[in-house]
Design an enzyme around this catalytic site. Structure first.
Site, mmCIF file in Angstrom:
data_model
loop_
_atom_site.group_PDB
_atom_site.id
_atom_site.type_symbol
_atom_site.label_atom_id
_atom_site.label_comp_id
_atom_site.label_asym_id
_atom_site.label_seq_id
_atom_site.Cartn_x
_atom_site.Cartn_y
_atom_site.Cartn_z
ATOM 1 N N GLN A 103 7.327 -46.939 -14.974
ATOM 2 C CA GLN A 103 7.098 -46.091 -13.898
ATOM 3 C C GLN A 103 6.172 -45.215 -14.027
ATOM 4 O OE1 GLN A 103 8.229 -46.994 -10.575
ATOM 5 N NE2 GLN A 103 8.194 -45.225 -9.731
ATOM 6 N N ALA A 163 9.718 -47.662 -7.319
ATOM 7 C CA ALA A 163 9.543 -48.837 -7.117
ATOM 8 C C ALA A 163 10.594 -49.778 -8.151
ATOM 9 C CB ALA A 163 8.235 -49.541 -8.066
ATOM 10 N N TYR A 164 10.765 -49.111 -9.139
ATOM 11 C CA TYR A 164 11.544 -49.260 -10.712
ATOM 12 C C TYR A 164 13.014 -49.614 -10.058
ATOM 13 C CZ TYR A 164 14.101 -48.755 -14.964
ATOM 14 O OH TYR A 164 15.203 -50.121 -15.807
ATOM 15 N N GLY A 165 13.344 -48.489 -9.524
ATOM 16 C CA GLY A 165 14.949 -49.241 -8.742
ATOM 17 C C GLY A 165 14.845 -50.231 -7.649
ATOM 18 N N LYS A 168 14.490 -54.091 -9.633
ATOM 19 C CA LYS A 168 16.050 -53.551 -10.484
ATOM 20 C C LYS A 168 16.604 -54.694 -9.210
ATOM 21 C CE LYS A 168 14.706 -52.734 -14.488
ATOM 22 N NZ LYS A 168 14.800 -54.116 -16.035
#
Length: 259
Positions: A103, A163-165, A168
């Protein structure tokens, strides 16, 4: 002090293992390691040229490897890649679901809808689709093991990559739910949460946000980032029979950064 080199011990001898995101970084390191540990590997990625070179390298060293093109955002393609393992080998013993879409670093208010959608497709839904297909193939032979690559960013606030976190962290929950759901089928499901690792993803992040490598290194009690093979070593153990009672675990591979 850097990581030491370990001689193969046949940890995955005779196992059929699928590795996604295998063309670079952690995935490529895992492909080499799993083959050295005796697995017959099927490597999947969008980077078909790099995959072909990796397959040739493994075969030249006496291993068994095949490649299949895979776009993690293509649900039909994910299912087809898993099906290809069955066509090649008749079964699937292990799967290392690895791959990440970077991202654009930035705060939540500046994160675009497109970034959120990309993270959902690649870092969550692709795993959902792959795990279901992998489990279906594993049931045919009485079980297997699945390892998902999550991130240290899933275990705490991640304001730089929100968003990545978030995706995940959702993957961690999915991993735990799958482990409980499929335990009686003989299928173990675990995830790794690597910290800073010397991959192309970190290189891209450093280019976008200069100084991030120095910051990550400083935050590690071990004073360094992980090499991709160190993450792959943890995956190899979880895929092996030596981890026979380990399922539903979210395993940190972060040098103590998350402690």
């Amino acid at each position: 002090m850097t990581q030491t080199t370990h001689l193969p011990i046949g940890l995955l001898t005779g196992k059929i293992v699928l590795v996604t995101g295998a063309s670079r970084g952690i995935g490529a390191a895992a492909a080499r390691l799993f083959a050295a540990e005796g697995a017959r590997v099927v490597l999947a990625s969008r980077g078909t040229a790099a995959l072909g070179a990796l397959v040739t390298e493994i075969r030249d060293q006496g291993g068994t490897a095949d490649a299949v093109a895979l776009d993690l955002a293509d649900r039909a393609g994910v299912r087809a890649a898993v099906a290809r393992v069955g066509e090649l080998h008749g079964r699937l013993d292990g799967a290392f679901n690895n791959g990440a879409a970077i991202q654009t670093p930035g705060p939540l208010d500046e994160t675009s809808d497109e970034d959120v959608e990309q993270q959902f497709e690649v870092n969550f839904r692709a795993h959902w689709v792959a795990m279901k297909a992998e489990a279906a193939l594993m049931r045919q032979v009485g079980g297997g093991a699945i390892v998902n690559t999550s991130s240290i960013g899933s275990r705490r606030a991640n304001p730089v990559l929100p968003a990545y976190g978030a995706m995940k962290r959702a993957l961690n929950s999915l991993t735990e739910s799958a482990a409980v759901t499929w335990a009686r089928d003989g299928i173990r499901v675990n995830a790794l949460t690597p910290g800073g690792t010397t991959t192309e993803m970190i290189d891209a992040w450093e280019s976008a946000t200069p100084g991030v490598v120095e910051q990550i290194t400083a935050s590690s009690p071990m004073g360094r980032m992980a090499e991709p093979v160190e993450v792959a070593q943890a995956a190899a153990w979880l895929l092996s029979d030596r981890a026979s009672m380990v399922t539903g675990a979210i395993v940190p591979v972060d040098g103590g950064a998350g402690a």
